[in-house]
Write an enzyme that holds these catalytic residues in place. Structure first.
Site, PDB file in Angstrom:
ATOM      1  N   SER A   1      36.361  34.164  -6.468  1.00  0.00           N
ATOM      2  CA  SER A   1      35.785  35.478  -6.780  1.00  0.00           C
ATOM      3  C   SER A   1      34.718  35.865  -5.766  1.00  0.00           C
ATOM      4  CB  SER A   1      35.167  35.473  -8.176  1.00  0.00           C
ATOM      5  OG  SER A   1      36.120  35.155  -9.159  1.00  0.00           O
TER       6      SER A   1
HETATM    7  N1  SAH Z   1      36.127  29.805 -10.324  1.00  0.00           N
HETATM    8  C1  SAH Z   1      37.015  29.627  -9.195  1.00  0.00           C
HETATM    9  C2  SAH Z   1      37.935  30.795  -9.011  1.00  0.00           C
HETATM   10  C3  SAH Z   1      39.245  30.463  -9.506  1.00  0.00           C
HETATM   11  S1  SAH Z   1      40.443  31.747  -9.525  1.00  0.00           S
HETATM   12  C4  SAH Z   1      36.230  29.353  -7.943  1.00  0.00           C
HETATM   13  O1  SAH Z   1      35.009  29.464  -7.967  1.00  0.00           O
HETATM   14  O2  SAH Z   1      36.836  29.013  -6.940  1.00  0.00           O
HETATM   15  C5  SAH Z   1      41.194  31.378 -11.071  1.00  0.00           C
HETATM   16  C6  SAH Z   1      41.708  29.990 -11.213  1.00  0.00           C
HETATM   17  O3  SAH Z   1      42.287  29.891 -12.510  1.00  0.00           O
HETATM   18  C7  SAH Z   1      42.811  29.586 -10.234  1.00  0.00           C
HETATM   19  O4  SAH Z   1      42.443  28.421  -9.564  1.00  0.00           O
HETATM   20  C8  SAH Z   1      44.021  29.365 -11.127  1.00  0.00           C
HETATM   21  O5  SAH Z   1      44.883  28.350 -10.660  1.00  0.00           O
HETATM   22  C9  SAH Z   1      43.379  29.010 -12.449  1.00  0.00           C
HETATM   23  N2  SAH Z   1      44.217  29.233 -13.633  1.00  0.00           N
HETATM   24  C10 SAH Z   1      45.124  30.197 -13.849  1.00  0.00           C
HETATM   25  N3  SAH Z   1      45.668  30.072 -15.070  1.00  0.00           N
HETATM   26  C11 SAH Z   1      45.065  29.000 -15.649  1.00  0.00           C
HETATM   27  C12 SAH Z   1      45.183  28.372 -16.920  1.00  0.00           C
HETATM   28  N4  SAH Z   1      46.032  28.816 -17.847  1.00  0.00           N
HETATM   29  N5  SAH Z   1      44.408  27.307 -17.177  1.00  0.00           N
HETATM   30  C13 SAH Z   1      43.528  26.830 -16.250  1.00  0.00           C
HETATM   31  N6  SAH Z   1      43.373  27.398 -15.030  1.00  0.00           N
HETATM   32  C14 SAH Z   1      44.130  28.469 -14.733  1.00  0.00           C
END
Ligand code: SAH
Length: 211
Positions: free
Chosen positions: A62
């Site tokens: 993000s």
């Molecule tokens: N907070 C993260 C941003 C991650 S983007 C950072 O600081 O880098 C959202 C993330 O959610 C992705 O890595 C994706 O793989 C994960 N995601 C998507 N669906 C999910 C689910 N059902 N359970 C756990 N993680 C999930």
């Protein structure tokens, strides 16, 4: 490790404090955590820019302002236990880890979780527990949580995440169809009642269902 501290200070001044984030501990955490070490090599030069960046597996980290906004909305306190859905790079995990006592974080893509674990370990961040799985179910074995924060957007808020909030707990989550997501702040009262407010329109990656 701190050759980019100046860029972080500028990031906080120009992108975060200027947009109304006031929590001093949150601003300090954003100044201290080396965001460039959380993004893929090819993206490192853009790490302090005002936007999201690709992290592989069709996922993104993000925008710094959104990380700060979600963290401030969660009102982190030093004794809090937090659940994060979507570990991704581990950047938001690292920010939260500076502000609460322990962060439990679930990621559905195994390789992202493994890489995040290695980064957090290398930075000496120990008050985190990562697991690979589907965040829709939350983490019942470790519930209740003072904070639940999701970095991926379901169409509808999963009931498990609300259930796993402690009395007084805060759930910060984007929700809705991809073209019309809203960032929600839900709070559980001391008597168990839940209130919800829309903070702003957002665009997050979808919360995936385990195949
Ligand atoms: N907070 C993260 C941003 C991650 S983007 C950072 O600081 O880098 C959202 C993330 O959610 C992705 O890595 C994706 O793989 C994960 N995601 C998507 N669906 C999910 C689910 N059902 N359970 C756990 N993680 C999930």
């Amino acid at each position: 490790m701190d050759e980019r501290a100046e860029e972080r200070h500028r990031m906080v001044a120009e992108q975060i404090a200027s947009r109304g984030i006031e929590n001093a501990a949150v601003l300090d955490a954003m100044r201290e955590v080396p965001r460039h070490l959380f993004v893929p090599g090819a993206e490192q030069r853009w790490a302090y820019d005002d936007g999201p960046l690709p992290i592989g597996h069709n996922q993104t980290i993000s925008q710094p302002y959104i990380v700060a906004l979600m963290t401030e909305l969660a009102r982190p306190a030093p004794t809090d236990r937090a659940l994060e859905i979507g570990t991704g790079t581990g950047y938001q995990t690292a920010i939260l880890a500076r502000l609460v006592s322990h962060v439990y974080s679930i990621e559905i893509v195994e390789e992202l979780s493994r890489q995040a674990a290695a980064r957090l370990e290398a930075l000496g961040i120990r008050n985190v527990t990562l697991r690979v799985g589907d965040g829709h179910a939350g983490w019942p074995e470790e519930a209740p949580f003072d904070i639940v924060l999701s970095a991926a957007a379901p169409e509808h808020v999963p009931p498990s995440l609300v259930e796993q909030l402690a009395p007084g707990g805060r759930l910060v989550i984007p929700a809705g169809p991809s073209h019309a997501q809203e960032l929600l702040l839900m709070e559980k009262g001391e008597n168990g009642g839940v209130s919800s407010r829309v903070v702003t329109a957002v665009r997050f990656v979808p919360l995936l269902h385990r195949r």
